[in-house]
Design an enzyme around this catalytic site. Structure first.
Site, PDB file in Angstrom:
ATOM      1  N   LYS A 150      -3.364  -9.409   7.266  1.00  0.00           N
ATOM      2  CA  LYS A 150      -3.650  -8.806   8.394  1.00  0.00           C
ATOM      3  C   LYS A 150      -4.094 -10.012   9.562  1.00  0.00           C
ATOM      4  CE  LYS A 150      -6.344  -5.119  10.902  1.00  0.00           C
ATOM      5  NZ  LYS A 150      -7.238  -3.998  10.599  1.00  0.00           N
ATOM      6  N   ARG A 160      -6.110   0.017  19.512  1.00  0.00           N
ATOM      7  CA  ARG A 160      -7.544   0.029  19.987  1.00  0.00           C
ATOM      8  C   ARG A 160      -7.815   0.772  21.265  1.00  0.00           C
ATOM      9  NH1 ARG A 160      -8.458  -6.370  18.439  1.00  0.00           N
ATOM     10  NH2 ARG A 160      -7.957  -6.259  15.922  1.00  0.00           N
ATOM     11  N   GLU A 188      -4.101 -15.087  -0.243  1.00  0.00           N
ATOM     12  CA  GLU A 188      -4.564 -13.785  -0.122  1.00  0.00           C
ATOM     13  C   GLU A 188      -3.559 -12.866  -1.192  1.00  0.00           C
ATOM     14  OE1 GLU A 188      -7.040 -12.573   1.087  1.00  0.00           O
ATOM     15  OE2 GLU A 188      -7.639 -14.196   2.772  1.00  0.00           O
ATOM     16  N   LYS A 203       0.688  -7.037   8.182  1.00  0.00           N
ATOM     17  CA  LYS A 203       0.344  -6.479   9.652  1.00  0.00           C
ATOM     18  C   LYS A 203       0.021  -7.763  10.791  1.00  0.00           C
ATOM     19  CE  LYS A 203      -2.613  -3.214  11.937  1.00  0.00           C
ATOM     20  NZ  LYS A 203      -3.605  -2.506  11.785  1.00  0.00           N
ATOM     21  N   TYR A 268       4.707   4.105  13.957  1.00  0.00           N
ATOM     22  CA  TYR A 268       4.444   5.164  14.815  1.00  0.00           C
ATOM     23  C   TYR A 268       5.866   5.714  15.324  1.00  0.00           C
ATOM     24  CZ  TYR A 268       0.066   3.061  15.530  1.00  0.00           C
ATOM     25  OH  TYR A 268      -1.374   2.249  15.075  1.00  0.00           O
TER      26      TYR A 268
END
Length: 281
Positions: A150, A160, A188, A203, A268
């Site tokens: 991320k 946000r 990671e 992301k 979305y």
């Protein structure tokens, strides 16, 4: 974000999920907009058994037992500081104290009926700690989708703004990844695999196709990509201005994420894309 709305847990949520299921979308992610009066520096509302997310999960599972519900595990919606972790007086994020809270949040969500908990906070060691906490409470079947890569991206702006979740001070660069750093994603990945993650997420999506491919080539776990609010907003804006064919660009952007190696796409555009693929207008 045209076409996206904050929905009341009793008014609009069930109807929106029903529309999605009608066109083949049966997995959802819940992101809460918590009243400011419930926010605290330690984000205790995150694990309130009767909190907004927990109530929403129970409602949806009662209505749609086979619905796959993903949740967000992070403190920023519940924090009066707007950060993903607990902030010390000098501005330092307290990693271990935050992980303690995240474990309680994940267990509360699992107890409400969540299928997949998704730590998006980028604290060190949180995947292993959450796995242990879930197993200790008997939630062996609840999966973890870790936000493995991320990035501290500028593409999150519209989301946000919609949730009023910008940090009250500073930024998130001390715990989210540097957009210029390619190799850290591999570090990671190895850590999340070792700690018991079931799904690895990248992301944002389209600006980070190389990272999606990096994870795909170095892990046997399912890879998820999050097409974030800024990506969505740019395509929508281009369509409104008649500078691009919105529907074609939308579908092409999703196809590119898939081609790069994403097994799962958070977007979305889910409802709009599904309708398009079903031949609906």
């Amino acid at each position: 974000m045209p076409g996206c709305y904050r929905l009341g847990w009793r008014h609009g949520l069930v109807e929106e999920v029903s529309k999605a299921r009608d066109v083949g979308v049966n997995s959802i992610v819940l992101f809460p907009k918590v009243p400011d009066g419930l926010k605290t520096p330690t984000g205790d509302e995150a694990y309130n058994e009767n909190g907004l997310v927990q109530r929403s999960i129970r409602l949806l599972k009662d209505k749609f037992p086979d619905l796959v519900i993903y949740t967000d595990v992070a403190l920023d919606p519940y924090s009066s500081d707007g950060h993903d972790g607990i902030v010390r007086e000098d501005g330092v994020i307290l990693n271990d104290e935050t992980v303690h809270q995240l474990c309680k949040q994940a267990v509360a969500q699992a107890r409400a009926g969540a299928d997949v908990v998704s730590p998006s906070d980028m604290m060190d060691g949180r995947v292993g700690a959450i796995r242990s906490a879930l197993d200790a409470e008997g939630f062996h079947h609840v999966s973890i989708m870790s936000y493995t890569a991320k990035y501290a991206s500028s593409f999150y702006g519209p989301f946000r703004e919609a949730l009023d979740s910008n940090p009250r001070f500073g930024d998130k660069k001390t715990y989210q990844m540097n957009p210029a750093n390619y190799r850290e994603a591999l570090v990671e990945t190895r850590e999340d695999e070792a700690e018991g993650a079931d799904i690895l997420l990248v992301k944002p999506g389209l600006p980070y196709l190389d990272i999606i491919r990096l994870l795909r080539d170095n892990s046997s776990l399912p890879i998820a990509a999050y097409q974030v609010s800024g990506e969505y907003a740019m395509i929508k804006a281009g369509g409104v201005l008649k500078m691009i064919d919105e529907e074609k660009v939308m579908l092409e952007s999703l196809m590119c994420l898939r081609r790069a190696g994403a097994d799962i796409i958070l977007t979305y555009f889910a409802l709009q894309a599904a309708k398009s693929l079903c031949g609906e207008k």
